[in-house]
Design an enzyme around this catalytic site. Structure first.
Site, PDB file in Angstrom:
ATOM      1  N   GLU A  63      -1.840   0.708  -5.928  1.00 25.82           N
ATOM      2  CA  GLU A  63      -0.985  -0.163  -5.123  1.00 25.82           C
ATOM      3  C   GLU A  63       0.161  -0.663  -5.994  1.00 25.82           C
ATOM      4  O   GLU A  63       0.062  -0.669  -7.226  1.00 25.82           O
ATOM      5  CB  GLU A  63      -1.747  -1.383  -4.570  1.00 25.82           C
ATOM      6  CG  GLU A  63      -2.804  -1.067  -3.548  1.00 25.82           C
ATOM      7  CD  GLU A  63      -3.440  -2.330  -2.964  1.00 25.82           C
ATOM      8  OE1 GLU A  63      -2.874  -3.432  -3.129  1.00 25.82           O
ATOM      9  OE2 GLU A  63      -4.515  -2.204  -2.360  1.00 25.82           O
TER      10      GLU A  63
ATOM     11  N   LYS B 280      -9.076   1.588   3.636  1.00 22.43           N
ATOM     12  CA  LYS B 280      -8.591   0.209   3.654  1.00 22.43           C
ATOM     13  C   LYS B 280      -7.434   0.057   4.627  1.00 22.43           C
ATOM     14  O   LYS B 280      -6.672   0.997   4.871  1.00 22.43           O
ATOM     15  CB  LYS B 280      -8.175  -0.240   2.249  1.00 22.43           C
ATOM     16  CG  LYS B 280      -7.180   0.650   1.535  1.00 22.43           C
ATOM     17  CD  LYS B 280      -7.028   0.188   0.077  1.00 22.43           C
ATOM     18  CE  LYS B 280      -6.151   1.099  -0.732  1.00 22.43           C
ATOM     19  NZ  LYS B 280      -6.057   0.694  -2.153  1.00 22.43           N
TER      20      LYS B 280
ATOM     21  N   LYS C 103       0.825  -1.202   0.000  1.00 20.59           N
ATOM     22  CA  LYS C 103       0.000   0.000   0.000  1.00 20.59           C
ATOM     23  C   LYS C 103       0.862   1.257   0.000  1.00 20.59           C
ATOM     24  O   LYS C 103       0.567   2.229  -0.697  1.00 20.59           O
ATOM     25  CB  LYS C 103      -0.917  -0.004   1.232  1.00 20.59           C
ATOM     26  CG  LYS C 103      -1.839  -1.215   1.369  1.00 20.59           C
ATOM     27  CD  LYS C 103      -2.919  -1.229   0.339  1.00 20.59           C
ATOM     28  CE  LYS C 103      -3.988  -2.259   0.651  1.00 20.59           C
ATOM     29  NZ  LYS C 103      -3.508  -3.646   0.700  1.00 20.59           N
TER      30      LYS C 103
ATOM     31  N   ASP D 167      -1.159  -1.848  -9.639  1.00 22.83           N
ATOM     32  CA  ASP D 167      -2.607  -1.747  -9.784  1.00 22.83           C
ATOM     33  C   ASP D 167      -2.975  -0.334 -10.221  1.00 22.83           C
ATOM     34  O   ASP D 167      -2.563   0.651  -9.599  1.00 22.83           O
ATOM     35  CB  ASP D 167      -3.307  -2.092  -8.471  1.00 22.83           C
ATOM     36  CG  ASP D 167      -3.197  -3.568  -8.131  1.00 22.83           C
ATOM     37  OD1 ASP D 167      -2.794  -4.350  -9.011  1.00 22.83           O
ATOM     38  OD2 ASP D 167      -3.510  -3.933  -6.982  1.00 22.83           O
TER      39      ASP D 167
ATOM     40  N   ARG E 167     -15.452  -3.504  -5.000  1.00 24.78           N
ATOM     41  CA  ARG E 167     -14.120  -4.084  -5.128  1.00 24.78           C
ATOM     42  C   ARG E 167     -14.016  -4.929  -6.393  1.00 24.78           C
ATOM     43  O   ARG E 167     -14.884  -5.737  -6.692  1.00 24.78           O
ATOM     44  CB  ARG E 167     -13.823  -4.968  -3.907  1.00 24.78           C
ATOM     45  CG  ARG E 167     -13.842  -4.229  -2.583  1.00 24.78           C
ATOM     46  CD  ARG E 167     -13.786  -5.189  -1.403  1.00 24.78           C
ATOM     47  NE  ARG E 167     -14.945  -6.068  -1.379  1.00 24.78           N
ATOM     48  CZ  ARG E 167     -15.082  -7.090  -0.536  1.00 24.78           C
ATOM     49  NH1 ARG E 167     -14.111  -7.366   0.326  1.00 24.78           N
ATOM     50  NH2 ARG E 167     -16.153  -7.843  -0.568  1.00 24.78           N
TER      51      ARG E 167
ATOM     52  N   ARG F 177      -4.397  -4.855 -13.243  1.00 22.38           N
ATOM     53  CA  ARG F 177      -3.112  -5.359 -12.769  1.00 22.38           C
ATOM     54  C   ARG F 177      -2.123  -5.298 -13.937  1.00 22.38           C
ATOM     55  O   ARG F 177      -2.236  -6.048 -14.904  1.00 22.38           O
ATOM     56  CB  ARG F 177      -3.265  -6.780 -12.243  1.00 22.38           C
ATOM     57  CG  ARG F 177      -1.949  -7.516 -11.969  1.00 22.38           C
ATOM     58  CD  ARG F 177      -1.078  -6.851 -10.906  1.00 22.38           C
ATOM     59  NE  ARG F 177      -1.762  -6.615  -9.663  1.00 22.38           N
ATOM     60  CZ  ARG F 177      -1.930  -7.542  -8.697  1.00 22.38           C
ATOM     61  NH1 ARG F 177      -1.448  -8.758  -8.873  1.00 22.38           N
ATOM     62  NH2 ARG F 177      -2.543  -7.229  -7.582  1.00 22.38           N
TER      63      ARG F 177
ATOM     64  N   ARG G 257      -9.718  -6.122 -13.395  1.00 22.34           N
ATOM     65  CA  ARG G 257     -10.600  -6.847 -12.468  1.00 22.34           C
ATOM     66  C   ARG G 257     -11.814  -5.966 -12.195  1.00 22.34           C
ATOM     67  O   ARG G 257     -11.710  -4.945 -11.531  1.00 22.34           O
ATOM     68  CB  ARG G 257      -9.827  -7.198 -11.207  1.00 22.34           C
ATOM     69  CG  ARG G 257      -8.702  -8.192 -11.514  1.00 22.34           C
ATOM     70  CD  ARG G 257      -7.512  -8.103 -10.628  1.00 22.34           C
ATOM     71  NE  ARG G 257      -6.951  -6.783 -10.517  1.00 22.34           N
ATOM     72  CZ  ARG G 257      -6.091  -6.437  -9.553  1.00 22.34           C
ATOM     73  NH1 ARG G 257      -5.698  -7.319  -8.674  1.00 22.34           N
ATOM     74  NH2 ARG G 257      -5.622  -5.205  -9.513  1.00 22.34           N
TER      75      ARG G 257
ATOM     76  N   ASN H  45       2.225  -4.204  -5.948  1.00 22.61           N
ATOM     77  CA  ASN H  45       2.287  -5.524  -5.326  1.00 22.61           C
ATOM     78  C   ASN H  45       3.619  -6.193  -5.640  1.00 22.61           C
ATOM     79  O   ASN H  45       3.989  -6.323  -6.812  1.00 22.61           O
ATOM     80  CB  ASN H  45       1.136  -6.392  -5.826  1.00 22.61           C
ATOM     81  CG  ASN H  45      -0.214  -5.831  -5.415  1.00 22.61           C
ATOM     82  OD1 ASN H  45      -0.735  -6.170  -4.373  1.00 22.61           O
ATOM     83  ND2 ASN H  45      -0.770  -4.950  -6.233  1.00 22.61           N
TER      84      ASN H  45
END
Length: 318
Positions: A281, A160, A125, A273, A233, A210, A225, A283
């Protein structure tokens, strides 16, 4: 090459979509050998080297009994040509300790991907803070008043936890502020824990993309997504629908800016993301979506990854 995958239990893999499985399958097809262990099976004792209780496995090609254990043994991590840290989040204390064990193994000659120090330095994050030019309005705090002021300014926000995964613990609060106080209390535990707050991006209806970066270079397809029904979400674990699509010009701009920096720090694989034009984000622990992209777009992401792994290992030997 002799490869060691540090993973969650193999019995929990959903191999039709699992990225670590796709890596293993591609590696075995190229003649590389595969061993596996869990983080809890890695140990160090003074006067010796970092070791693990590993299982040498062969992939069977079957759907159910998809792997066969050849032998179990104790092995020094430095004896492998490459170690792939693929333990899923959360990045808790035990994950943190595992990175220190892996860093000691590096000092003993092991080659670890992603680099343990880089895993520690890029919490998924918070890593976006370094790239503020690519992110939307964002707040990190443990103070409830900070959150309320952010809501007053932006009206529609996402809250979050910093250690969540798969969309876990994500809340949206609209202009009416409904349940904002209760949500803050839930996430910040009375001021004891920090949380992230971001302006809601309506482009989420087109998907949370992604964007995969391998060896500093973007994979030409992302997996968008897309939230389903009334869900906010897009995470696949939260019921989002994954749709592979070519990278946009903005996606390439972001990937070309971040990719070389992340790669130079030892991050062979990263998943950025993107919602609309904004990074939300970065990852680095165990980025996914390899199989969905290959199945829908025909882009063999696992092959791109093993190519990069082989190149990285060859460079270290040289």
């Amino acid at each position: 090459m002799k490869l060691l995958f540090i993973t969650d239990p193999l019995e929990n893999f959903a191999i039709y979509k699992d990225t670590t499985f796709a890596m293993m399958r591609e590696a075995q097809q190229r003649g590389h050998t595969i061993a596996v262990c869990q983080p809890k099976e890695v140990m160090w004792v003074s006067g010796s080297v970092v070791k693990a209780q590993v299982c040498d496995i062969v992939l069977t090609g079957q759907q159910d009994a998809w792997f066969s254990v050849q032998q179990q043994r104790s092995a020094a991590l430095a004896d492998f040509d490459a170690i792939l840290m693929r333990k899923d989040p959360p990045f808790d204390s035990e994950y943190f300790y595992a990175t220190h064990l892996l860093e000691q193994a590096e000092r003993e000659g092991a080659k670890v991907f992603n680099k343990p120090g880089a895993l520690r330095d890029h919490p998924e994050k918070l890593a976006i803070m370094e790239f503020a030019q690519f992110i939307g309005p964002t707040l990190v705090t443990r103070n409830a008043d900070d959150v309320r002021r952010f809501h007053e300014e932006h009206h529609d926000i996402i809250l979050k936890p910093l250690d969540g995964m798969g969309g876990m613990g994500i809340f949206r609060v609209g202009p009416d502020g409904m349940n904002l106080g209760s949500i803050i209390e839930t996430l910040n535990q009375g001021g004891a824990q920090s949380l992230m707050v971001q302006k809601f991006l309506p482009e989420i209806v087109d998907g949370d993309k992604r964007v995969l970066i391998i060896g500093g270079k973007p994979v030409p397809y992302s997996l968008a997504r897309i939230p389903q029904g009334s869900e906010v979400r897009g995470n696949l674990a939260a019921g989002g629908k994954g749709v592979a699509q070519p990278l946009s010009a903005r996606d390439y701009e972001i990937a070309h800016a971040l990719g070389p920096i992340l790669h130079s720090r030892g991050l062979l694989l990263a998943g950025v993301d993107v919602i609309g034009d904004y990074v939300t984000e970065i990852n680095v622990t165990s980025p996914t979506c390899f199989q969905e992209i290959q199945q829908q777009a025909g882009c063999d992401v696992a092959a791109l990854f093993i190519d990069a792994l082989e190149e990285a290992c060859s460079a270290k030997k040289a």
